[in-house]
Design a protein around this motif. Sequence first.
Motif, PDB file in Angstrom:
ATOM      1  N   ASN A  53       0.843  -1.187   0.000  1.00  0.00           N
ATOM      2  CA  ASN A  53       0.000   0.000   0.000  1.00  0.00           C
ATOM      3  C   ASN A  53       0.880   1.239   0.000  1.00  0.00           C
ATOM      4  N   TYR A  54       0.616   2.099  -0.930  1.00  0.00           N
ATOM      5  CA  TYR A  54       1.381   3.329  -1.071  1.00  0.00           C
ATOM      6  C   TYR A  54       0.610   4.471  -0.430  1.00  0.00           C
ATOM      7  N   ASN A  55      -0.623   4.570  -0.722  1.00  0.00           N
ATOM      8  CA  ASN A  55      -1.549   5.499  -0.080  1.00  0.00           C
ATOM      9  C   ASN A  55      -2.959   4.962  -0.317  1.00  0.00           C
ATOM     10  N   ASP A  56      -3.952   5.751  -0.015  1.00  0.00           N
ATOM     11  CA  ASP A  56      -5.319   5.266  -0.160  1.00  0.00           C
ATOM     12  C   ASP A  56      -5.722   5.007  -1.606  1.00  0.00           C
ATOM     13  N   GLU A  57      -5.035   5.631  -2.571  1.00  0.00           N
ATOM     14  CA  GLU A  57      -5.437   5.513  -3.966  1.00  0.00           C
ATOM     15  C   GLU A  57      -4.457   4.732  -4.827  1.00  0.00           C
ATOM     16  N   THR A  58      -3.259   4.432  -4.309  1.00  0.00           N
ATOM     17  CA  THR A  58      -2.222   3.795  -5.107  1.00  0.00           C
ATOM     18  C   THR A  58      -1.596   2.621  -4.366  1.00  0.00           C
ATOM     19  N   VAL A  59      -1.268   1.574  -5.120  1.00  0.00           N
ATOM     20  CA  VAL A  59      -0.502   0.454  -4.575  1.00  0.00           C
ATOM     21  C   VAL A  59       0.762   0.297  -5.409  1.00  0.00           C
ATOM     22  N   LYS A  60       1.757  -0.327  -4.816  1.00  0.00           N
ATOM     23  CA  LYS A  60       2.995  -0.614  -5.535  1.00  0.00           C
ATOM     24  C   LYS A  60       3.031  -2.113  -5.814  1.00  0.00           C
ATOM     25  N   ILE A  61       3.242  -2.463  -7.068  1.00  0.00           N
ATOM     26  CA  ILE A  61       3.296  -3.856  -7.485  1.00  0.00           C
ATOM     27  C   ILE A  61       4.719  -4.154  -7.949  1.00  0.00           C
ATOM     28  N   PRO A  62       5.300  -5.284  -7.491  1.00  0.00           N
ATOM     29  CA  PRO A  62       6.679  -5.596  -7.878  1.00  0.00           C
ATOM     30  C   PRO A  62       6.790  -6.074  -9.327  1.00  0.00           C
ATOM     31  N   VAL A  63       7.883  -5.658  -9.956  1.00  0.00           N
ATOM     32  CA  VAL A  63       8.242  -6.140 -11.281  1.00  0.00           C
ATOM     33  C   VAL A  63       9.665  -6.665 -11.156  1.00  0.00           C
ATOM     34  N   GLU A  64       9.861  -7.921 -11.512  1.00  0.00           N
ATOM     35  CA  GLU A  64      11.193  -8.528 -11.414  1.00  0.00           C
ATOM     36  C   GLU A  64      11.933  -8.301 -12.729  1.00  0.00           C
ATOM     37  N   LEU A  65      13.038  -7.576 -12.650  1.00  0.00           N
ATOM     38  CA  LEU A  65      13.864  -7.291 -13.817  1.00  0.00           C
ATOM     39  C   LEU A  65      15.088  -8.192 -13.766  1.00  0.00           C
ATOM     40  N   VAL A  66      15.338  -8.897 -14.839  1.00  0.00           N
ATOM     41  CA  VAL A  66      16.491  -9.786 -14.906  1.00  0.00           C
ATOM     42  C   VAL A  66      17.492  -9.159 -15.862  1.00  0.00           C
ATOM     43  N   PHE A  67      18.659  -8.834 -15.327  1.00  0.00           N
ATOM     44  CA  PHE A  67      19.718  -8.241 -16.120  1.00  0.00           C
ATOM     45  C   PHE A  67      20.816  -9.265 -16.326  1.00  0.00           C
ATOM     46  N   LYS A  68      21.904  -8.849 -16.913  1.00  0.00           N
ATOM     47  CA  LYS A  68      22.990  -9.761 -17.260  1.00  0.00           C
ATOM     48  C   LYS A  68      23.403 -10.654 -16.096  1.00  0.00           C
ATOM     49  N   GLU A  70      22.272 -10.078 -12.651  1.00  0.00           N
ATOM     50  CA  GLU A  70      21.523  -9.819 -11.431  1.00  0.00           C
ATOM     51  C   GLU A  70      20.025  -9.756 -11.690  1.00  0.00           C
ATOM     52  N   LYS A  71      19.307 -10.002 -10.622  1.00  0.00           N
ATOM     53  CA  LYS A  71      17.860  -9.805 -10.636  1.00  0.00           C
ATOM     54  C   LYS A  71      17.586  -8.608  -9.754  1.00  0.00           C
ATOM     55  N   LYS A  72      16.669  -7.792 -10.192  1.00  0.00           N
ATOM     56  CA  LYS A  72      16.347  -6.582  -9.449  1.00  0.00           C
ATOM     57  C   LYS A  72      14.828  -6.465  -9.407  1.00  0.00           C
ATOM     58  N   GLU A  73      14.305  -6.136  -8.257  1.00  0.00           N
ATOM     59  CA  GLU A  73      12.870  -5.956  -8.122  1.00  0.00           C
ATOM     60  C   GLU A  73      12.578  -4.470  -7.961  1.00  0.00           C
ATOM     61  N   VAL A  74      11.716  -3.964  -8.820  1.00  0.00           N
ATOM     62  CA  VAL A  74      11.278  -2.577  -8.713  1.00  0.00           C
ATOM     63  C   VAL A  74       9.768  -2.596  -8.515  1.00  0.00           C
ATOM     64  N   TYR A  75       9.252  -1.510  -8.017  1.00  0.00           N
ATOM     65  CA  TYR A  75       7.813  -1.415  -7.797  1.00  0.00           C
ATOM     66  C   TYR A  75       7.237  -0.348  -8.706  1.00  0.00           C
ATOM     67  N   VAL A  76       6.109  -0.675  -9.325  1.00  0.00           N
ATOM     68  CA  VAL A  76       5.397   0.288 -10.154  1.00  0.00           C
ATOM     69  C   VAL A  76       4.150   0.731  -9.414  1.00  0.00           C
ATOM     70  N   ASP A  77       3.794   1.984  -9.591  1.00  0.00           N
ATOM     71  CA  ASP A  77       2.605   2.539  -8.950  1.00  0.00           C
ATOM     72  C   ASP A  77       1.386   2.258  -9.817  1.00  0.00           C
ATOM     73  N   ILE A  78       0.374   1.686  -9.193  1.00  0.00           N
ATOM     74  CA  ILE A  78      -0.880   1.404  -9.888  1.00  0.00           C
ATOM     75  C   ILE A  78      -2.022   1.900  -9.015  1.00  0.00           C
ATOM     76  N   LYS A  79      -2.923   2.630  -9.643  1.00  0.00           N
ATOM     77  CA  LYS A  79      -4.072   3.151  -8.912  1.00  0.00           C
ATOM     78  C   LYS A  79      -4.996   2.001  -8.521  1.00  0.00           C
ATOM     79  N   LYS A  80      -5.494   2.068  -7.292  1.00  0.00           N
ATOM     80  CA  LYS A  80      -6.485   1.089  -6.859  1.00  0.00           C
ATOM     81  C   LYS A  80      -7.703   1.223  -7.769  1.00  0.00           C
ATOM     82  N   GLY A  81      -8.287   0.120  -8.105  1.00  0.00           N
ATOM     83  CA  GLY A  81      -9.444   0.136  -8.986  1.00  0.00           C
ATOM     84  C   GLY A  81      -9.083   0.113 -10.463  1.00  0.00           C
ATOM     85  N   SER A  82      -7.792   0.028 -10.781  1.00  0.00           N
ATOM     86  CA  SER A  82      -7.385  -0.057 -12.184  1.00  0.00           C
ATOM     87  C   SER A  82      -7.866  -1.368 -12.778  1.00  0.00           C
ATOM     88  N   THR A  83      -8.138  -1.350 -14.067  1.00  0.00           N
ATOM     89  CA  THR A  83      -8.539  -2.574 -14.750  1.00  0.00           C
ATOM     90  C   THR A  83      -7.331  -3.483 -14.916  1.00  0.00           C
TER      91      THR A  83
END
Length: 178
Positions: A53-68, A70-83
């Motif tokens: 939970n980021y705030n009342d309107e946004t959540v952070k969802i992890p995205v696993e990025l695989v590089f040469k 290393e693996k790196k996890e970043v979070y993208v912001d997605i509005k609650k209620g998004s399709t």
Amino acid sequence: MNKLAVSLITVVTTLLSTACMNSAYNTTENETIDTNNSAMVKKVKASNFDVKNYNDETVKIPVELVFKDEKKEVYVDIKKGSTIDEKVDIILKELSEQCFNGLPILAVVNESGIARIELVELDNSKKSRVSWATDYLNDYAKEYTINNIVKNILREDYKGDFVKEVQLYYNEQLVTAD
């Protein structure tokens, strides 16, 4: 001399095409990709869908990025209620920018939860040196490309409606892990 030149070109091409690839990134027995002339993926060990939970309107969802190397996890912001389509688009945009040099990835999710993902080449007028065919769908990088996209779209741990299957296309042809 010609054999040396060919060998050198092969090594350089391999290194360039795997710039975003982790050599230890292989399909495990828990990950299955249907390779019988179909790119439909039914079950894949997905990254943990640890929504923060980021705030009342946004959540952070992890995205696993695989590089040469290393693996790196970043979070993208997605509005609650998004399709589901909006969530998938945001995840694919992050993957495109981080791992595929910004090459376009389009997705449509039908009512059954099947995502049709199309890998699209850049417009010729942009004169990009990067392409799906030569850089990410070649013999060395295809499995990485399929797994990197599919693992981030299928979310087994997500409690709710999300993508259940993935079909990956390039030029209207199913991409298979031959």
